[in-house]
Design a protein around this motif. Structure first.
Motif, PDB file in Angstrom:
ATOM      1  N   ARG A  49       0.836  -1.188   0.000  1.00 25.37           N
ATOM      2  CA  ARG A  49       0.000   0.000   0.000  1.00 25.37           C
ATOM      3  C   ARG A  49       0.878   1.247   0.000  1.00 25.37           C
ATOM      4  N   GLU A  50       0.235   2.356  -0.268  1.00 18.84           N
ATOM      5  CA  GLU A  50       0.998   3.606  -0.345  1.00 18.84           C
ATOM      6  C   GLU A  50       1.672   3.927   0.982  1.00 18.84           C
ATOM      7  N   VAL A  51       0.979   3.711   2.081  1.00 16.57           N
ATOM      8  CA  VAL A  51       1.542   3.912   3.412  1.00 16.57           C
ATOM      9  C   VAL A  51       1.247   2.670   4.244  1.00 16.57           C
ATOM     10  N   THR A  52       2.271   2.093   4.865  1.00 16.72           N
ATOM     11  CA  THR A  52       2.104   0.903   5.693  1.00 16.72           C
ATOM     12  C   THR A  52       2.362   1.265   7.149  1.00 16.72           C
ATOM     13  N   TRP A  53       2.097   0.295   8.032  1.00 15.19           N
ATOM     14  CA  TRP A  53       2.349   0.542   9.448  1.00 15.19           C
ATOM     15  C   TRP A  53       3.845   0.665   9.734  1.00 15.19           C
ATOM     16  N   LEU A  54       4.683   0.041   8.912  1.00 15.41           N
ATOM     17  CA  LEU A  54       6.128   0.230   9.084  1.00 15.41           C
ATOM     18  C   LEU A  54       6.522   1.663   8.715  1.00 15.41           C
ATOM     19  N   ASN A  55       5.886   2.209   7.662  1.00 14.75           N
ATOM     20  CA  ASN A  55       6.117   3.624   7.335  1.00 14.75           C
ATOM     21  C   ASN A  55       5.697   4.508   8.503  1.00 14.75           C
ATOM     22  N   TYR A  56       4.549   4.184   9.087  1.00 18.42           N
ATOM     23  CA  TYR A  56       4.036   4.962  10.211  1.00 18.42           C
ATOM     24  C   TYR A  56       5.008   4.945  11.389  1.00 18.42           C
ATOM     25  N   LEU A  57       5.470   3.761  11.772  1.00 18.22           N
ATOM     26  CA  LEU A  57       6.406   3.660  12.898  1.00 18.22           C
ATOM     27  C   LEU A  57       7.726   4.364  12.596  1.00 18.22           C
ATOM     28  N   HIS A  58       8.142   4.315  11.336  1.00 16.69           N
ATOM     29  CA  HIS A  58       9.365   5.000  10.912  1.00 16.69           C
ATOM     30  C   HIS A  58       9.210   6.510  11.070  1.00 16.69           C
ATOM     31  N   GLN A  59       8.114   7.034  10.572  1.00 18.90           N
ATOM     32  CA  GLN A  59       7.893   8.483  10.633  1.00 18.90           C
ATOM     33  C   GLN A  59       7.685   8.974  12.062  1.00 18.90           C
ATOM     34  N   ARG A  60       7.193   8.089  12.925  1.00 18.15           N
ATOM     35  CA  ARG A  60       7.017   8.438  14.332  1.00 18.15           C
ATOM     36  C   ARG A  60       8.312   8.326  15.131  1.00 18.15           C
ATOM     37  N   GLY A  61       9.349   7.786  14.507  1.00 14.84           N
ATOM     38  CA  GLY A  61      10.630   7.659  15.191  1.00 14.84           C
ATOM     39  C   GLY A  61      10.765   6.430  16.061  1.00 14.84           C
ATOM     40  N   HIS A  62       9.810   5.494  15.965  1.00 12.90           N
ATOM     41  CA  HIS A  62       9.890   4.270  16.774  1.00 12.90           C
ATOM     42  C   HIS A  62      10.867   3.261  16.183  1.00 12.90           C
ATOM     43  N   VAL A  63      10.947   3.208  14.852  1.00 11.49           N
ATOM     44  CA  VAL A  63      11.863   2.301  14.163  1.00 11.49           C
ATOM     45  C   VAL A  63      12.514   3.064  13.014  1.00 11.49           C
ATOM     46  N   VAL A  64      13.555   2.447  12.470  1.00  8.03           N
ATOM     47  CA  VAL A  64      14.101   2.899  11.188  1.00  8.03           C
ATOM     48  C   VAL A  64      13.761   1.809  10.182  1.00  8.03           C
ATOM     49  N   PHE A  65      12.872   2.133   9.264  1.00  6.66           N
ATOM     50  CA  PHE A  65      12.400   1.183   8.269  1.00  6.66           C
ATOM     51  C   PHE A  65      13.358   1.212   7.079  1.00  6.66           C
ATOM     52  N   LEU A  66      14.044   0.098   6.855  1.00 11.73           N
ATOM     53  CA  LEU A  66      15.044   0.015   5.797  1.00 11.73           C
ATOM     54  C   LEU A  66      14.534  -0.841   4.643  1.00 11.73           C
ATOM     55  N   LYS A  67      14.640  -0.306   3.429  1.00  8.59           N
ATOM     56  CA  LYS A  67      14.324  -1.111   2.255  1.00  8.59           C
ATOM     57  C   LYS A  67      15.079  -0.566   1.054  1.00  8.59           C
ATOM     58  N   ALA A  68      15.211  -1.416   0.055  1.00  6.51           N
ATOM     59  CA  ALA A  68      15.950  -1.067  -1.155  1.00  6.51           C
ATOM     60  C   ALA A  68      14.990  -0.546  -2.217  1.00  6.51           C
ATOM     61  N   ASP A  69      15.435   0.450  -2.976  1.00  3.24           N
ATOM     62  CA  ASP A  69      14.707   0.913  -4.156  1.00  3.24           C
ATOM     63  C   ASP A  69      15.153   0.020  -5.305  1.00  3.24           C
ATOM     64  N   LEU A  70      14.282  -0.891  -5.718  1.00  7.56           N
ATOM     65  CA  LEU A  70      14.625  -1.862  -6.757  1.00  7.56           C
ATOM     66  C   LEU A  70      14.022  -1.518  -8.112  1.00  7.56           C
ATOM     67  N   SER A  71      13.273  -0.424  -8.190  1.00  5.91           N
ATOM     68  CA  SER A  71      12.551  -0.102  -9.418  1.00  5.91           C
ATOM     69  C   SER A  71      13.251   0.933 -10.288  1.00  5.91           C
ATOM     70  N   THR A  72      14.110   1.754  -9.701  1.00  8.10           N
ATOM     71  CA  THR A  72      14.756   2.821 -10.470  1.00  8.10           C
ATOM     72  C   THR A  72      15.740   2.274 -11.498  1.00  8.10           C
ATOM     73  N   ASP A  73      16.527   1.289 -11.091  1.00  5.71           N
ATOM     74  CA  ASP A  73      17.546   0.710 -11.958  1.00  5.71           C
ATOM     75  C   ASP A  73      17.435  -0.806 -11.879  1.00  5.71           C
ATOM     76  N   PRO A  74      17.161  -1.493 -12.983  1.00  2.71           N
ATOM     77  CA  PRO A  74      16.982  -2.950 -12.932  1.00  2.71           C
ATOM     78  C   PRO A  74      18.257  -3.713 -12.583  1.00  2.71           C
ATOM     79  N   GLU A  75      19.405  -3.049 -12.636  1.00  3.96           N
ATOM     80  CA  GLU A  75      20.676  -3.706 -12.344  1.00  3.96           C
ATOM     81  C   GLU A  75      21.199  -3.380 -10.949  1.00  3.96           C
TER      82      GLU A  75
END
Length: 500
Positions: free
Chosen positions: A93-119
């Motif tokens: 979804r556009e915003v998930t609960w992990l995004n919410y916790l990240h923005q609230r400063g409870h966690v640091v939500f880490l993920k890779a951007d895999l769509s910009t460059d296929p390599e």
């Protein structure tokens, strides 16, 4: 010296067996593990590679409990989280609960951007002043070296994990070139290794990790609910709680790791040495009780013998629950009983009241719940097997499976509520099986069974809906199945088909 805690698959919100207590267990086990990490010598960060939550659709209570647990972690100890298949599927979804916790400063939500460059994966550095919706990597600064301990995150990718790992390896090289080489590198990821769980689809091979191994010192995994380690750099701690009877066995280790990197190893320019220790989590015990039904000719005789058998197991159950892993604040937790019936039943299956026997076991063992597994045959089925005519089921030396199935289905049906038309019902079951083997659409199988049931038993069919949520015959390696129930993480036991 720098210490990291590594925990995974906390599954907050899993109301196992429909029990509120099990839902609370998931949170309390996480809380206790966090407390131990922080109190036992301290930790500089907590790593959580996926399945913080059991579902992306949370009840308010679960979010509130999770925020409370995270608020108890000191501000200088970041909780670094990546996404698992239960947190969010492959179409987030556009915003998930992990995004919410990240923005609230409870966690640091880490993920890779895999769509910009296929390599090459793109990794954005975490900025506490402008955290955004997520980050790509987090640097833990150390005074013992010129470079940081750098933590990257890779979200759940299911069957696409192999391709994503190549992008990640290239992305880490690009990131290090831009931001400087780290002293130590960690990757959070959520997948299984094929040599640990060969029956689980979407697993990763060591060959697919070759490029990643060149740029990562510690691969922090989640997804599989039992502890395993591989090649001195791959670590999976096992879920804090067992999520089915198989996971509750003693040969499934559950817990978290503490990872210690020594100061003289950081920044040495050589391969970094580190120590890893596994710790058992405080959790709900499972205890197996087996009972062979073969020797009993009547329901009353069986019930009396069963109660005596359970009574004889009570001391062993109590002793088992007193193990340190199963005590909360010094008090043993009530167990979940894995109750297994085996052997050959000598009377009608309809008179075999497993619910009553389970209730008796629950009372005698002071159990939280009794999970019944019935692996028995009735005497009629046993007799069928012994009396099968070889000429009937073997043709030209080959097994005639259709004839054998028809005999088995008819014998089973004779002991059900459909006994008056056992032959017809056996035909319906056989046809459904053949359709499944031919990989026909599940909707067609559903309609075939439903229409036959309406025709054969019009009085039973009113207001009956056959509910099949997903294709049970689908390929477990495809994306739709791979992003499904991670209760299979551990390798769930296949439920037996029984006739109650």
């Amino acid at each position: 010296m720098l210490t990291l805690g590594h925990i995974a698959d906390t599954h907050h919100g899993h109301r196992q067996y429909g029990l509120t207590q099990r839902e609370d267990d998931m949170v309390s086990s996480t809380r206790t593990a966090f407390e131990e990490m922080i109190d036992d010598g301290g930790t500089d960060a907590i790593l959580l590679p996926g399945d913080l939550f059991h579902s992306r659709d949370l009840r308010p209570k679960i979010l509130h409990q999770t925020e409370q647990v995270l608020a108890e972690v000191p501000d200088d100890v970041p909780v670094l989280v990546s996404r698992g298949n239960h947190d969010e599927n492959l179409t987030p979804r556009e915003v998930t609960w992990l995004n919410y916790l990240h923005q609230r400063g409870h966690v640091v939500f880490l993920k890779a951007d895999l769509s910009t460059d296929p390599e090459t994966a793109q990794f954005e550095r975490y900025d506490p002043d402008e955290p955004g919706e997520y980050a790509g990597f987090y640097d833990i600064e150390t005074t013992e070296s010129d470079g940081p301990v750098r933590v990257f995150g890779l979200q759940w990718r299911g069957a696409r994990t192999g391709q994503a790992l190549q992008q990640v390896a290239n992305g880490i090289r690009k990131t290090n070139k831009e931001y400087g080489e780290p002293a130590f590198t960690v990757l959070l990821a959520h997948f299984g290794m094929e040599d640990e769980v060969p029956t689980l689809g979407g697993t990763v091979t060591h060959a697919e990790l070759r490029e990643v191994k060149d740029v990562v010192d510690y691969l922090a995994l989640g997804h599989i609910h039992k502890r395993y380690e591989a090649s001195d750099w791959i670590f999976n701690p096992g879920s804090p709680e067992a999520h089915n009877t198989r996971e509750g066995r003693d040969d499934w280790e559950h817990g978290y790791y503490s990872l210690t990197v020594k100061p003289d190893a950081l920044g040495s320019g050589e391969a970094v040495n580190f120590d890893v220790t596994h710790h058992e989590t405080k959790r709900r015990p499972y205890y197996r009780i087996e009972f062979d039904v073969t020797a009993y000719d009547s329901p009353g005789e069986l019930e009396s013998a069963f109660r005596e058998h359970v009574q004889s197991e009570r001391v062993a159950v109590e002793k088992y629950c007193q193990k340190s892993a199963y005590t909360a604040h010094g008090e043993p937790r009530s167990p979940i009983i894995d109750l297994r019936f085996t052997g050959t039943l000598q009377f009608s299956r309809g008179d075999f009241r497993t619910d009553d026997l389970a209730a008796a076991a629950e009372e005698q063992c002071d159990a939280l719940y009794v999970q019944v597994n019935t692996g028995i045959r009735t005497a009629n089925v046993q007799q069928l097997i012994s009396e099968i005519d070889e000429e009937e089921v073997f043709k030209d030396g080959r097994l005639n499976t259709a004839a054998l199935e028809d005999r088995v289905f008819e014998t089973i049906t004779q002991e059900s509520v459909y006994a008056e038309q056992a032959s017809d019902v056996a035909g319906v079951l056989g046809n459904a099986h053949q359709m499944a083997q031919a990989e026909e659409a599940v909707e067609d199988i559903r309609e075939s069974v439903s229409s036959a049931r309406r025709e054969l038993f019009p009085d039973f069919a009113e207001n009956v809906v056959l509910d099949i949520d997903e294709d049970p015959f689908g390929d477990s390696t495809d994306d739709a199945s791979a992003e499904g129930d991670a209760s299979l993480d551990e390798g769930d036991e296949v439920p037996e088909v029984v006739n109650e």
